[in-house]
Motif scaffolding. Structure first.
Motif, short mmCIF file in Angstrom:
data_model
loop_
_atom_site.label_atom_id
_atom_site.label_comp_id
_atom_site.label_asym_id
_atom_site.label_seq_id
_atom_site.Cartn_x
_atom_site.Cartn_y
_atom_site.Cartn_z
N PHE A 268 -5.62 0.38 -6.68
CA PHE A 268 -4.41 0.16 -7.48
C PHE A 268 -3.44 -0.86 -6.89
O PHE A 268 -2.51 -1.29 -7.58
N VAL A 269 -3.63 -1.21 -5.60
CA VAL A 269 -2.58 -1.98 -4.93
C VAL A 269 -2.35 -3.38 -5.53
O VAL A 269 -1.20 -3.84 -5.60
N SER A 270 -3.41 -4.03 -6.02
CA SER A 270 -3.21 -5.39 -6.54
C SER A 270 -2.32 -5.36 -7.77
O SER A 270 -1.55 -6.30 -8.03
N ARG A 271 -2.43 -4.28 -8.56
CA ARG A 271 -1.58 -4.17 -9.76
C ARG A 271 -0.11 -4.04 -9.35
O ARG A 271 0.76 -4.73 -9.88
N VAL A 272 0.13 -3.19 -8.36
CA VAL A 272 1.50 -3.01 -7.88
C VAL A 272 2.02 -4.33 -7.29
O VAL A 272 3.16 -4.73 -7.54
N ALA A 273 1.14 -5.02 -6.55
CA ALA A 273 1.55 -6.27 -5.90
C ALA A 273 1.77 -7.40 -6.89
O ALA A 273 2.34 -8.43 -6.54
N ARG B 189 0.83 -1.21 0.00
CA ARG B 189 0.00 0.00 0.00
C ARG B 189 0.86 1.26 0.00
O ARG B 189 0.56 2.24 -0.68
N ALA B 190 1.98 1.23 0.76
CA ALA B 190 2.84 2.42 0.83
C ALA B 190 3.47 2.69 -0.55
O ALA B 190 3.52 3.84 -1.00
N LEU B 191 3.93 1.64 -1.22
CA LEU B 191 4.50 1.82 -2.57
C LEU B 191 3.45 2.38 -3.53
O LEU B 191 3.73 3.25 -4.36
N THR B 192 2.23 1.86 -3.40
CA THR B 192 1.14 2.33 -4.27
C THR B 192 0.83 3.80 -3.97
O THR B 192 0.66 4.61 -4.90
N ALA B 193 0.79 4.14 -2.69
CA ALA B 193 0.44 5.51 -2.30
C ALA B 193 1.45 6.52 -2.84
O ALA B 193 1.06 7.55 -3.40
N GLU C 271 -4.09 7.38 4.44
CA GLU C 271 -3.84 7.35 2.98
C GLU C 271 -3.67 5.89 2.51
O GLU C 271 -4.20 5.49 1.47
N LEU C 272 -2.98 5.09 3.31
CA LEU C 272 -2.73 3.70 2.91
C LEU C 272 -4.02 2.89 2.83
O LEU C 272 -4.13 1.98 2.01
N ARG C 273 -5.00 3.20 3.67
CA ARG C 273 -6.26 2.44 3.67
C ARG C 273 -7.29 3.08 2.73
O ARG C 273 -8.41 2.58 2.61
N GLY C 274 -6.94 4.18 2.07
CA GLY C 274 -7.89 4.89 1.21
C GLY C 274 -8.31 4.09 -0.02
O GLY C 274 -7.62 3.15 -0.44
N SER C 275 -9.43 4.50 -0.63
CA SER C 275 -9.98 3.70 -1.72
C SER C 275 -9.10 3.74 -2.97
O SER C 275 -9.04 2.76 -3.73
N ASP C 276 -8.39 4.86 -3.21
CA ASP C 276 -7.51 4.92 -4.39
C ASP C 276 -6.41 3.88 -4.28
O ASP C 276 -6.13 3.14 -5.23
N VAL C 277 -5.79 3.84 -3.11
CA VAL C 277 -4.71 2.86 -2.92
C VAL C 277 -5.27 1.45 -3.05
O VAL C 277 -4.69 0.59 -3.73
N THR C 278 -6.42 1.19 -2.44
CA THR C 278 -7.01 -0.15 -2.50
C THR C 278 -7.30 -0.55 -3.96
O THR C 278 -7.14 -1.70 -4.34
#
Ligand code: CDP
Length: 246
Positions: free
Chosen positions: A112-117, A54-58, A103-110
């Motif tokens: 995009f996070v699977s793509r980053v992961a 999440r931090a990398l995504t944020a 910010e890490l739990r926000g909907s934008d991060v949620t």
């Protein structure tokens, strides 16, 4: 050397002295809150591996583009802004030296996070950070692939599952601090099932993991079960391990 001798070698991992309890499972299966509670009861530290993704995504989302052209190198270019540091009984990610939990739990991060992961180099980077925490600390680590890839030699592996409607209901209560309506639960269930499908490749139950279905368990019950299993494997008679206790 073997795991029972207390100094163990994970896949591509440096030597570690800490004991590891791995808690994996799909989105919103209660891994983080359970892991935190289990860690407190055992006197271990909690590591939420998802928080690093999440931090990398944020930090990447702070750059103005639509996310369609992100590459591993591009995302990891921001990696040096993130540090995983001990805080109380946890390790927490800092971004530019600050906690940015909301910010890490926000909907934008949620979103995009699977793509980053799904980026292999990103996964290697996160796994290396997570492994470092167990060099000198006993840890409870939650994620998707902790028992399979990050610590295949973990002292105990748990795989938490729950019905998707129930997972959605719990996630909404956590977020809204009230009982959600059926329509809200239905929408959230759809989002969770969608994220499950994007995370499917990395969400793997290790062969030697204990499967716990929490759909009809209270959080106290699931924590109790895991703590009992953990005590059985970590409370070895003195003299059988060279792990330093904190
Ligand atoms: O929302 P939830 O608590 O289920 O997820 P999280 O633990 O905060 O993880 C966020 C995202 O990071 C997941 O949706 C996965 O895409 C990714 N992740 C992963 O791929 N491997 C891990 N070990 C942990 C998280």
């Amino acid at each position: 050397m073997t795991a029972n001798e207390g100094v163990v070698r994970g896949q591509n991992a440096p030597l570690r002295k800490g004991r590891v309890i791995a808690i994996d499972g799909p989105a919103a299966s209660g891994k983080s809150s359970t892991a935190q509670w289990v860690a407190q009861q055992l006197g271990f530290r909690h590591v939420d591996s998802g928080a690093l993704y999440r931090a990398l995504t944020a930090v990447r989302l702070r750059k103005p583009d639509d996310g369609t052209t992100w590459t591993d190198a591009d995302v990891l270019g921001e990696g040096n802004r993130i540090r995983l540091v001990p805080h109380g009984m946890s390790f927490v990610p800092l971004v530019d030296g600050k906690r940015v939990d909301a910010e890490l739990r926000g909907s934008d991060v949620t979103r995009f996070v699977s793509r980053v992961a799904s980026m292999p180099e990103v996964r290697n980077w996160v796994n290396a950070q997570v492994r470092l925490t167990a060099l000198d600390h006993d840890v409870v680590v939650d994620g998707r692939d902790i028992g399979t890839v990050v610590f295949p030699d973990a002292d105990l592996k748990i795989f938490l599952v729950a019905d998707s409607w129930e997972r959605a209901r719990r996630r909404l209560i956590q977020r809204l601090h009230r009982s959600p309506t059926d329509d809200e639960i239905a929408d959230e269930t759809e989002r969770i099932v969608h994220r499950d499908s994007k995370d499917a490749t990395q969400t793997v139950q290790a062969k030697d993991a204990v499967l716990i279905d929490t759909t009809r368990l209270t959080q106290e019950e699931q924590v109790e079960r895991i703590v009992a299993l953990a005590r059985a494997v970590t409370q070895r008679p003195k003299g059988t391990s060279d792990v330093d206790q904190e």
